[in-house]
Scaffold this active site. Structure first.
Site, mmCIF file in Angstrom:
data_model
loop_
_atom_site.group_PDB
_atom_site.id
_atom_site.type_symbol
_atom_site.label_atom_id
_atom_site.label_comp_id
_atom_site.label_asym_id
_atom_site.label_seq_id
_atom_site.Cartn_x
_atom_site.Cartn_y
_atom_site.Cartn_z
ATOM 1 N N ASP A 170 5.462 -9.006 8.775
ATOM 2 C CA ASP A 170 5.407 -7.630 9.217
ATOM 3 C C ASP A 170 7.248 -7.507 8.281
ATOM 4 O OD1 ASP A 170 3.127 -7.217 9.932
ATOM 5 O OD2 ASP A 170 3.583 -6.600 11.893
ATOM 6 N N ASP A 187 -5.278 -8.461 14.668
ATOM 7 C CA ASP A 187 -4.911 -9.758 14.739
ATOM 8 C C ASP A 187 -5.210 -10.227 16.342
ATOM 9 O OD1 ASP A 187 -3.655 -7.740 16.709
ATOM 10 O OD2 ASP A 187 -1.372 -8.159 16.051
ATOM 11 N N ASP A 238 1.255 -1.319 -0.067
ATOM 12 C CA ASP A 238 -0.208 -0.363 -0.070
ATOM 13 C C ASP A 238 1.161 1.031 0.127
ATOM 14 O OD1 ASP A 238 -2.417 -1.180 -0.129
ATOM 15 O OD2 ASP A 238 -2.625 -1.014 2.294
ATOM 16 N N ASP A 289 9.438 -5.938 9.316
ATOM 17 C CA ASP A 289 10.458 -6.056 10.113
ATOM 18 C C ASP A 289 11.041 -7.636 10.740
ATOM 19 O OD1 ASP A 289 8.235 -5.922 11.182
ATOM 20 O OD2 ASP A 289 9.269 -4.864 13.324
#
Length: 486
Positions: free
Chosen positions: A144, A237, A89, A146
């Site tokens: 994610d 989540d 995005d 990281d």
């Protein structure tokens, strides 16, 4: 006299709420210790490996995208059974960088897709749901930006899905930059407690547990059965986790598998993450508490599920206790309130003992020394209490339906303190308004220390010392990082 009694009642109420939640933590300690010597069930890799879709939700990740995609492409799993969805995005230069990396991976033979959307509707939850509609895999792994999954990640977790009732399997988070600074050490210390005692305790006790947003695998059918990813809370989540388990799906936590990740190294990034987690938990609790109590899941699961979802309210009561502690000290030494009342308040020290034991066990489970614990635990506790002001704002925003966007946590791809993040284009270069309040609170609790010596009353001195230290650390890093950014 009325205002004095009112303060003491509110102070006692706040301590009582904190105490109740600490008892819940004590139960998790008990069950963690009870099951720590049990052998995990043997899991066998299926003879036919399932197709796995890996979803990588991205939004302006200029510094870590290449690292993430390379890590995923290095997974030890047949390429023919692997689909990678880069759910991008982004609206900055990272979009072009990601496109180029994906072209290279396609040329190497990977089934990797660059999926973009015209509108960033629903933020991460919207991106995950959008990708799910076209996912080929029966299992969905999520990372994610990281995170850096180990090569055997899929082989370690997939065997658990041979149990048809398992809907999600979660790995433990690791920290690739834990030693970057005191700030990252404190974060890692706190997360290790969650991923040791809390997740293991809840899972072993057959209580509700949560997917941590990343470094786990979902059964696609489980997500769909639970109603898919929804974006009416900031913690999609946690929300999906409860909806899925209320549908009868089982979760599995695998503490033995650690998935390394990057901790926020800049104070505003850390506080932004804390704000999102805290506010989102409040939003999810408002959405799901009634559903828990209507479900036929047993009283124990209802009680501990409620404590789990309501846990963020503790920040509000910690902050109230902190602010009221100085007036309580003044009332004790300038009123006719019987001294025995203040002496009885010492019973709440049990809560502090429980918290200490909680993190001490987590520390020993990682085979860290007591010396390391003794150095870091006071710092962690001090900063956690100081963060109660910042997180209380998030609690109130969630409670009163104050809507805000999903603010991503900036990534840095730095692990050495000598590396500067001055040129990071994503960080906020202004001091937040909360800095001035926290500076005031730093002075406020210094007055608590002075008052202890003035009245020769040292009962609250350790408490005020920790708050003084905690706000001092937050102010130090706010100013230090401001100097780095400018």
């Amino acid at each position: 006299m009325i205002w004095q009694v009112s303060i003491l009642i509110l102070y006692t109420l706040s301590l009582s709420v904190i105490f109740i939640f600490s008892i819940g933590q004590a139960y998790l300690i008990y069950f963690y210790l009870k099951t720590s010597d049990e052998h995990n069930e043997e899991v066998i890799t299926p003879s036919v490996l399932p197709i796995v879709t890996i979803q990588l939700p991205l939004f302006n990740e200029l510094y870590v995208t290449e690292r993430l995609i390379n890590s995923v492409c290095n997974l030890n799993y047949p390429i023919s059974k692997l689909e990678i969805q880069v759910l991008d995005d982004s609206n900055d230069d990272s979009l072009i960088l990601t496109a180029n990396i994906i072209k290279q991976k396609i040329a190497e033979g990977f089934n990797i897709k660059h999926i973009t959307r015209d509108k960033n509707i629903g933020f991460k939850a919207g991106a995950l749901q959008h990708g799910l509609s076209n996912a080929q895999g029966e299992l969905i792994a999520i990372f994610d930006a990281d995170f850096l999954p180990e090569a055997d990640f899929l082989h370690q977790l997939i065997p658990h899905f041979q149990n048809p009732n398992i809907g999600m399997v979660q790995s433990r988070w690791g920290h690739i930059n834990k030693n970057y600074s005191l700030l990252t050490k404190i974060q890692g210390f706190g997360l290790d407690g969650h991923f040791t005692i809390e997740q293991t305790g809840r899972n072993k006790a057959n209580l509700f547990m949560n997917f941590n947003g990343t470094a786990g695998i979902w059964r696609k059918q489980c997500i769909s059965d639970a109603g898919g990813w929804q974006h009416d809370t900031l913690t999609e989540d946690l929300d999906l986790s409860y909806r899925a388990q209320l549908k009868g799906w089982k979760f599995k936590y695998v503490e033995e598998l650690t998935t390394p990740a990057e901790l926020p190294i800049e104070l505003n990034a850390f506080k932004s993450q804390q704000h999102r987690w805290t506010k989102g938990a409040i939003e999810t609790s408002k959405k799901m508490i009634k559903e828990i109590w209507k479900a036929d899941v047993g009283l124990k699961k209802k009680i501990f599920g409620s404590l789990h979802l309501l846990n963020s309210y503790v920040f509000l009561f910690v902050f109230l206790t902190s602010i009221l502690s100085l007036p309580v000290l003044l009332i004790k030494n300038n009123s006719n309130i019987p001294v025995i009342y203040f002496q009885l308040l010492s019973v709440f020290m049990i809560g502090f003992i429980i918290v200490t034991v909680f993190y001490l066990i987590a520390n020993f489970s990682k085979k860290d020394s007591f010396k390391a614990f003794a150095k870091l635990f006071p710092m962690f506790l001090s900063v956690s209490m100081a963060l109660s002001f910042h997180n209380s704002i998030a609690v109130l925003e969630g409670l009163f339906n104050f809507k805000s966007d999903f603010i991503r946590t900036p990534k840095f791809n730095l692990s050495n303190i000598k590396q500067s993040f001055k040129d990071n284009v994503y960080i906020n270069k202004k001091l937040p308004k909360s800095f001035y309040v926290e500076l005031f609170l730093f002075v406020y609790f210094f007055l608590g220390i002075v008052a202890a010596f003035y009245y020769n009353d040292y009962g609250l001195l350790p408490f005020h010392l920790m708050l003084f230290l905690g706000f001092g650390i937050l102010n130090y890093y706010a100013l230090k990082h401001q100097l780095v950014k400018n």
